[in-house]
Motif scaffolding. Sequence first.
Motif, PDB file in Angstrom:
ATOM      1  N   LEU A 186       0.844  -1.193   0.000  1.00  0.00           N
ATOM      2  CA  LEU A 186       0.000   0.000   0.000  1.00  0.00           C
ATOM      3  C   LEU A 186       0.883   1.249   0.000  1.00  0.00           C
ATOM      4  O   LEU A 186       0.679   2.189  -0.770  1.00  0.00           O
ATOM      5  N   GLY A 187       1.907   1.235   0.867  1.00  0.00           N
ATOM      6  CA  GLY A 187       2.842   2.351   0.923  1.00  0.00           C
ATOM      7  C   GLY A 187       3.626   2.524  -0.360  1.00  0.00           C
ATOM      8  O   GLY A 187       3.818   3.647  -0.842  1.00  0.00           O
ATOM      9  N   LYS A 188       4.076   1.420  -0.947  1.00  0.00           N
ATOM     10  CA  LYS A 188       4.831   1.493  -2.210  1.00  0.00           C
ATOM     11  C   LYS A 188       4.014   2.203  -3.294  1.00  0.00           C
ATOM     12  O   LYS A 188       4.555   2.990  -4.076  1.00  0.00           O
ATOM     13  N   ALA A 189       2.726   1.931  -3.316  1.00  0.00           N
ATOM     14  CA  ALA A 189       1.874   2.559  -4.325  1.00  0.00           C
ATOM     15  C   ALA A 189       1.766   4.072  -4.111  1.00  0.00           C
ATOM     16  O   ALA A 189       1.550   4.826  -5.063  1.00  0.00           O
ATOM     17  N   LEU A 190       1.946   4.507  -2.879  1.00  0.00           N
ATOM     18  CA  LEU A 190       1.781   5.929  -2.542  1.00  0.00           C
ATOM     19  C   LEU A 190       3.075   6.728  -2.659  1.00  0.00           C
ATOM     20  O   LEU A 190       3.051   7.955  -2.536  1.00  0.00           O
ATOM     21  N   ALA A 191       4.195   6.056  -2.898  1.00  0.00           N
ATOM     22  CA  ALA A 191       5.493   6.727  -2.933  1.00  0.00           C
ATOM     23  C   ALA A 191       5.543   7.934  -3.875  1.00  0.00           C
ATOM     24  O   ALA A 191       6.189   8.937  -3.551  1.00  0.00           O
ATOM     25  N   PRO A 192       4.899   7.917  -5.066  1.00  0.00           N
ATOM     26  CA  PRO A 192       4.968   9.086  -5.955  1.00  0.00           C
ATOM     27  C   PRO A 192       4.424  10.375  -5.354  1.00  0.00           C
ATOM     28  O   PRO A 192       4.773  11.469  -5.823  1.00  0.00           O
ATOM     29  N   LEU A 193       3.609  10.267  -4.324  1.00  0.00           N
ATOM     30  CA  LEU A 193       3.057  11.486  -3.714  1.00  0.00           C
ATOM     31  C   LEU A 193       4.153  12.377  -3.127  1.00  0.00           C
ATOM     32  O   LEU A 193       3.985  13.599  -3.041  1.00  0.00           O
ATOM     33  N   LYS A 194       5.253  11.769  -2.720  1.00  0.00           N
ATOM     34  CA  LYS A 194       6.336  12.562  -2.143  1.00  0.00           C
ATOM     35  C   LYS A 194       6.858  13.598  -3.130  1.00  0.00           C
ATOM     36  O   LYS A 194       7.279  14.687  -2.735  1.00  0.00           O
ATOM     37  N   GLN A 195       6.829  13.258  -4.424  1.00  0.00           N
ATOM     38  CA  GLN A 195       7.315  14.184  -5.441  1.00  0.00           C
ATOM     39  C   GLN A 195       6.454  15.440  -5.546  1.00  0.00           C
ATOM     40  O   GLN A 195       6.887  16.444  -6.117  1.00  0.00           O
ATOM     41  N   LEU A 244       3.338   1.719  10.308  1.00  0.00           N
ATOM     42  CA  LEU A 244       4.782   1.686  10.068  1.00  0.00           C
ATOM     43  C   LEU A 244       5.081   1.058   8.719  1.00  0.00           C
ATOM     44  O   LEU A 244       5.930   1.554   7.966  1.00  0.00           O
ATOM     45  N   HIS A 245       4.399  -0.016   8.382  1.00  0.00           N
ATOM     46  CA  HIS A 245       4.656  -0.693   7.117  1.00  0.00           C
ATOM     47  C   HIS A 245       4.288   0.187   5.929  1.00  0.00           C
ATOM     48  O   HIS A 245       4.972   0.162   4.905  1.00  0.00           O
ATOM     49  N   VAL A 246       3.226   0.973   6.078  1.00  0.00           N
ATOM     50  CA  VAL A 246       2.858   1.898   5.004  1.00  0.00           C
ATOM     51  C   VAL A 246       3.948   2.957   4.826  1.00  0.00           C
ATOM     52  O   VAL A 246       4.396   3.236   3.701  1.00  0.00           O
ATOM     53  N   ALA A 247       4.400   3.541   5.919  1.00  0.00           N
ATOM     54  CA  ALA A 247       5.452   4.563   5.838  1.00  0.00           C
ATOM     55  C   ALA A 247       6.734   3.981   5.273  1.00  0.00           C
ATOM     56  O   ALA A 247       7.433   4.624   4.472  1.00  0.00           O
ATOM     57  N   MET A 248       7.062   2.761   5.652  1.00  0.00           N
ATOM     58  CA  MET A 248       8.265   2.090   5.174  1.00  0.00           C
ATOM     59  C   MET A 248       8.185   1.852   3.668  1.00  0.00           C
ATOM     60  O   MET A 248       9.131   2.114   2.918  1.00  0.00           O
ATOM     61  N   GLY A 249       7.032   1.385   3.197  1.00  0.00           N
ATOM     62  CA  GLY A 249       6.861   1.145   1.768  1.00  0.00           C
ATOM     63  C   GLY A 249       6.874   2.418   0.953  1.00  0.00           C
ATOM     64  O   GLY A 249       7.414   2.463  -0.152  1.00  0.00           O
ATOM     65  N   ALA A 250       6.279   3.481   1.505  1.00  0.00           N
ATOM     66  CA  ALA A 250       6.185   4.750   0.781  1.00  0.00           C
ATOM     67  C   ALA A 250       7.527   5.447   0.641  1.00  0.00           C
ATOM     68  O   ALA A 250       7.668   6.371  -0.171  1.00  0.00           O
TER      69      ALA A 250
END
Length: 275
Positions: free
Chosen positions: A159-168, A239-245
């Motif tokens: 779930l977090g990995k999918a959200l990683a682009p939001l950081k940009q 934590l797992h979401v933040a880690m993946g993101a």
Amino acid sequence: MISTTSLNMAGLKETFYISHGSPTLAIDDSLPARHFLKSFRQRVFSDKPNSILMISAHWDTTEPTVNAINGPSDTIYDFYGFPKPMYQLKYPAPGAPDLANKVKKLLEEAGFKRVHKDKKRGLDHGAWVPLMLMYPEADIPVCQLSVQTEMDATYHYNLGKALAPLKQEGVLIVGSGSATHNLRTMQSSNDSVASWAAEFDNWLRESLLSGRYEDVNQYEEKAPFAKQAHPWPEHFYPLHVAMGAAGVNPKAELIHDSWTNYTLSYASYKFTESS
């Protein structure tokens, strides 16, 4: 004091996991974690994000759900039996419906087929308690994403990995839970730390700092006293979401470490994307 500047499109490299502990973190000045969060912008993260995505332990749904609020968010008092001042606190941060739409789109594109929007739900105490200390002006748009306790840790990591682009886009992604969370073992008059809680907390720190993220995803099999530290997983999955993101092979950093009530850890972490 470090000056705080707003982000445009420069993007972020960091995500965070905050242990929010008891709701009284909002008013109890004796808690070290309260002082840590009040100094967050000066000591940990000086930039002012464009918006914030909170993944709180206190919103559990069958399928991923984001709140898409127009106007100020309601402050949800999802606790009982606390001092009266707790129920007078407000955190009227602007909603972030555009961010909610982006979250929904990214999750659906990543294969999460049923993602819902809630246009009425405000912010629960897992979101507003830490945020009112970190960003007391309540002037940053906030969107909240639920956890799914029927699923496992790897699901939340993805779930977090999918959200990683939001950081940009200058979105600050924060998971809010507790590094250990067993309410039945807490003792208000005990200033020491239970050995099993300390052992789990030490395992978590060593695993994260050494980059053993797959072990953390498999914590139920890998960690000592996993079921005792988290009888239910809702306070750990953020934590797992933040880690993946944070992206591929992020660097983990322990940014706060304190205890209360014998078994409640306030350990908090920053995850920084690899360059």
